[in-house]
Design a protein around this motif. Sequence first.
Motif, PDB file in Angstrom:
ATOM      1  N   GLU A 120      40.506  42.145  27.936  1.00 59.01           N
ATOM      2  CA  GLU A 120      40.245  40.772  28.372  1.00 59.01           C
ATOM      3  C   GLU A 120      41.556  40.031  28.626  1.00 59.01           C
ATOM      4  O   GLU A 120      41.685  39.290  29.607  1.00 59.01           O
ATOM      5  CB  GLU A 120      39.421  40.033  27.309  1.00 59.01           C
ATOM      6  CG  GLU A 120      39.080  38.602  27.696  1.00 59.01           C
ATOM      7  CD  GLU A 120      38.294  37.885  26.606  1.00 59.01           C
ATOM      8  OE1 GLU A 120      38.286  36.637  26.629  1.00 59.01           O
ATOM      9  OE2 GLU A 120      37.699  38.561  25.751  1.00 59.01           O
ATOM     10  N   LEU A 121      42.537  40.250  27.750  1.00 62.59           N
ATOM     11  CA  LEU A 121      43.825  39.590  27.932  1.00 62.59           C
ATOM     12  C   LEU A 121      44.589  40.162  29.125  1.00 62.59           C
ATOM     13  O   LEU A 121      45.324  39.441  29.794  1.00 62.59           O
ATOM     14  CB  LEU A 121      44.666  39.713  26.662  1.00 62.59           C
ATOM     15  CG  LEU A 121      44.395  38.642  25.604  1.00 62.59           C
ATOM     16  CD1 LEU A 121      45.151  38.955  24.329  1.00 62.59           C
ATOM     17  CD2 LEU A 121      44.793  37.264  26.116  1.00 62.59           C
ATOM     18  N   VAL A 122      44.418  41.442  29.390  1.00 63.32           N
ATOM     19  CA  VAL A 122      45.046  42.030  30.571  1.00 63.32           C
ATOM     20  C   VAL A 122      44.542  41.316  31.823  1.00 63.32           C
ATOM     21  O   VAL A 122      45.325  40.921  32.694  1.00 63.32           O
ATOM     22  CB  VAL A 122      44.746  43.537  30.673  1.00 63.32           C
ATOM     23  CG1 VAL A 122      45.209  44.082  32.017  1.00 63.32           C
ATOM     24  CG2 VAL A 122      45.411  44.300  29.534  1.00 63.32           C
ATOM     25  N   GLN A 123      43.222  41.129  31.911  1.00 69.71           N
ATOM     26  CA  GLN A 123      42.642  40.450  33.070  1.00 69.71           C
ATOM     27  C   GLN A 123      43.093  38.994  33.144  1.00 69.71           C
ATOM     28  O   GLN A 123      43.359  38.470  34.233  1.00 69.71           O
ATOM     29  CB  GLN A 123      41.115  40.540  33.018  1.00 69.71           C
ATOM     30  CG  GLN A 123      40.573  41.955  33.150  1.00 69.71           C
ATOM     31  CD  GLN A 123      41.093  42.670  34.384  1.00 69.71           C
ATOM     32  OE1 GLN A 123      41.098  42.115  35.484  1.00 69.71           O
ATOM     33  NE2 GLN A 123      41.534  43.905  34.213  1.00 69.71           N
ATOM     34  N   ARG A 124      43.178  38.352  31.993  1.00 71.59           N
ATOM     35  CA  ARG A 124      43.620  36.951  31.965  1.00 71.59           C
ATOM     36  C   ARG A 124      45.062  36.838  32.445  1.00 71.59           C
ATOM     37  O   ARG A 124      45.407  35.954  33.232  1.00 71.59           O
ATOM     38  CB  ARG A 124      43.488  36.395  30.549  1.00 71.59           C
ATOM     39  CG  ARG A 124      43.713  34.885  30.451  1.00 71.59           C
ATOM     40  CD  ARG A 124      43.521  34.414  29.018  1.00 71.59           C
ATOM     41  NE  ARG A 124      43.546  32.966  28.917  1.00 71.59           N
ATOM     42  CZ  ARG A 124      42.475  32.195  29.029  1.00 71.59           C
ATOM     43  NH1 ARG A 124      41.294  32.753  29.254  1.00 71.59           N
ATOM     44  NH2 ARG A 124      42.562  30.882  28.925  1.00 71.59           N
ATOM     45  N   LEU A 125      45.904  37.761  31.991  1.00 70.49           N
ATOM     46  CA  LEU A 125      47.297  37.749  32.403  1.00 70.49           C
ATOM     47  C   LEU A 125      47.430  38.008  33.899  1.00 70.49           C
ATOM     48  O   LEU A 125      48.209  37.349  34.591  1.00 70.49           O
ATOM     49  CB  LEU A 125      48.089  38.798  31.613  1.00 70.49           C
ATOM     50  CG  LEU A 125      49.582  38.902  31.929  1.00 70.49           C
ATOM     51  CD1 LEU A 125      50.283  37.574  31.661  1.00 70.49           C
ATOM     52  CD2 LEU A 125      50.220  40.015  31.097  1.00 70.49           C
ATOM     53  N   LEU A 126      46.648  38.950  34.417  1.00 71.49           N
ATOM     54  CA  LEU A 126      46.697  39.243  35.846  1.00 71.49           C
ATOM     55  C   LEU A 126      46.270  38.037  36.678  1.00 71.49           C
ATOM     56  O   LEU A 126      46.828  37.771  37.749  1.00 71.49           O
ATOM     57  CB  LEU A 126      45.808  40.446  36.165  1.00 71.49           C
ATOM     58  CG  LEU A 126      46.304  41.803  35.659  1.00 71.49           C
ATOM     59  CD1 LEU A 126      45.258  42.884  35.910  1.00 71.49           C
ATOM     60  CD2 LEU A 126      47.630  42.175  36.305  1.00 71.49           C
ATOM     61  N   THR A 127      45.281  37.298  36.184  1.00 70.66           N
ATOM     62  CA  THR A 127      44.835  36.092  36.884  1.00 70.66           C
ATOM     63  C   THR A 127      45.932  35.044  36.907  1.00 70.66           C
ATOM     64  O   THR A 127      46.185  34.398  37.939  1.00 70.66           O
ATOM     65  CB  THR A 127      43.578  35.521  36.208  1.00 70.66           C
ATOM     66  OG1 THR A 127      42.521  36.481  36.281  1.00 70.66           O
ATOM     67  CG2 THR A 127      43.125  34.231  36.892  1.00 70.66           C
ATOM     68  N   LEU A 128      46.611  34.868  35.770  1.00 69.50           N
ATOM     69  CA  LEU A 128      47.700  33.894  35.704  1.00 69.50           C
ATOM     70  C   LEU A 128      48.854  34.299  36.614  1.00 69.50           C
ATOM     71  O   LEU A 128      49.443  33.457  37.298  1.00 69.50           O
ATOM     72  CB  LEU A 128      48.179  33.758  34.251  1.00 69.50           C
ATOM     73  CG  LEU A 128      47.193  33.099  33.286  1.00 69.50           C
ATOM     74  CD1 LEU A 128      47.671  33.256  31.841  1.00 69.50           C
ATOM     75  CD2 LEU A 128      47.014  31.625  33.616  1.00 69.50           C
ATOM     76  N   ILE A 129      49.159  35.597  36.641  1.00 63.71           N
ATOM     77  CA  ILE A 129      50.223  36.078  37.508  1.00 63.71           C
ATOM     78  C   ILE A 129      49.845  35.873  38.977  1.00 63.71           C
ATOM     79  O   ILE A 129      50.687  35.514  39.806  1.00 63.71           O
ATOM     80  CB  ILE A 129      50.515  37.567  37.220  1.00 63.71           C
ATOM     81  CG1 ILE A 129      51.175  37.715  35.849  1.00 63.71           C
ATOM     82  CG2 ILE A 129      51.420  38.165  38.308  1.00 63.71           C
ATOM     83  CD1 ILE A 129      51.365  39.147  35.406  1.00 63.71           C
ATOM     84  N   SER A 130      48.567  36.066  39.296  1.00 64.57           N
ATOM     85  CA  SER A 130      48.104  35.865  40.675  1.00 64.57           C
ATOM     86  C   SER A 130      48.323  34.432  41.124  1.00 64.57           C
ATOM     87  O   SER A 130      48.626  34.173  42.298  1.00 64.57           O
ATOM     88  CB  SER A 130      46.625  36.228  40.794  1.00 64.57           C
ATOM     89  OG  SER A 130      46.421  37.602  40.577  1.00 64.57           O
TER      90      SER A 130
END
Length: 202
Positions: A120-130
């Motif tokens: 879940e945190l991986v996806q959250r981080l990827l969204t923030l990076i996007s």
Amino acid sequence: MTDRIATRKRELVEAAYKVFCTKGYRTSGVADIVRETGVSHGTFYNYYDSKRHILDDVLDYAVESIIEGVVGEDQPNEATSLDELAGQFRVMLDRLLTLVEGKPGLVQFTMLDTPAIDDELVQRLLTLISSFGVLTTAYLDNGVRRGFLPADLDTKIAGQGLLSLMMYSVVPTLRGPLVEPERTRHIDALVGFAFNGMAARS
């Protein structure tokens, strides 16, 4: 959310960020956060259910700090030439290195520790990076509109490329701050790699 609640949550998030960056997420606990904040355990649990619960807000805070520290008050539509655009990128790289050198646990926390906790945190981080990628794309869109970048440039992909270069730029700092003249060579190489290709196309 009232101002008092927002202020208290911010204090807890900032304290948790400091704890996670200095001690590491896995080796710290709620006791460390409340000790850093100077509040009781009960106060913490009025706002968050657990250490993991506050981590989402801490990650948001960390990424926001990076974006604010790197971009500052700059506007994507300011550059009127490729040289000016490259200059903006150079300044952002310099700010990024200064930021991570001043907060050495920031890269470890955001790029290494957080993704290892759960999917879940991986996806959250990827969204923030996007969201940062959208910003870098805006700088290139300005160049296309003004005509100093080619009209057929895929600014989305190129923007992601610039973001990747910025993320790579901080990897050497994991071993310690870059000192002159190494720091200048590091920035020069990344700026040259990013924009010489664009200049050739245009």
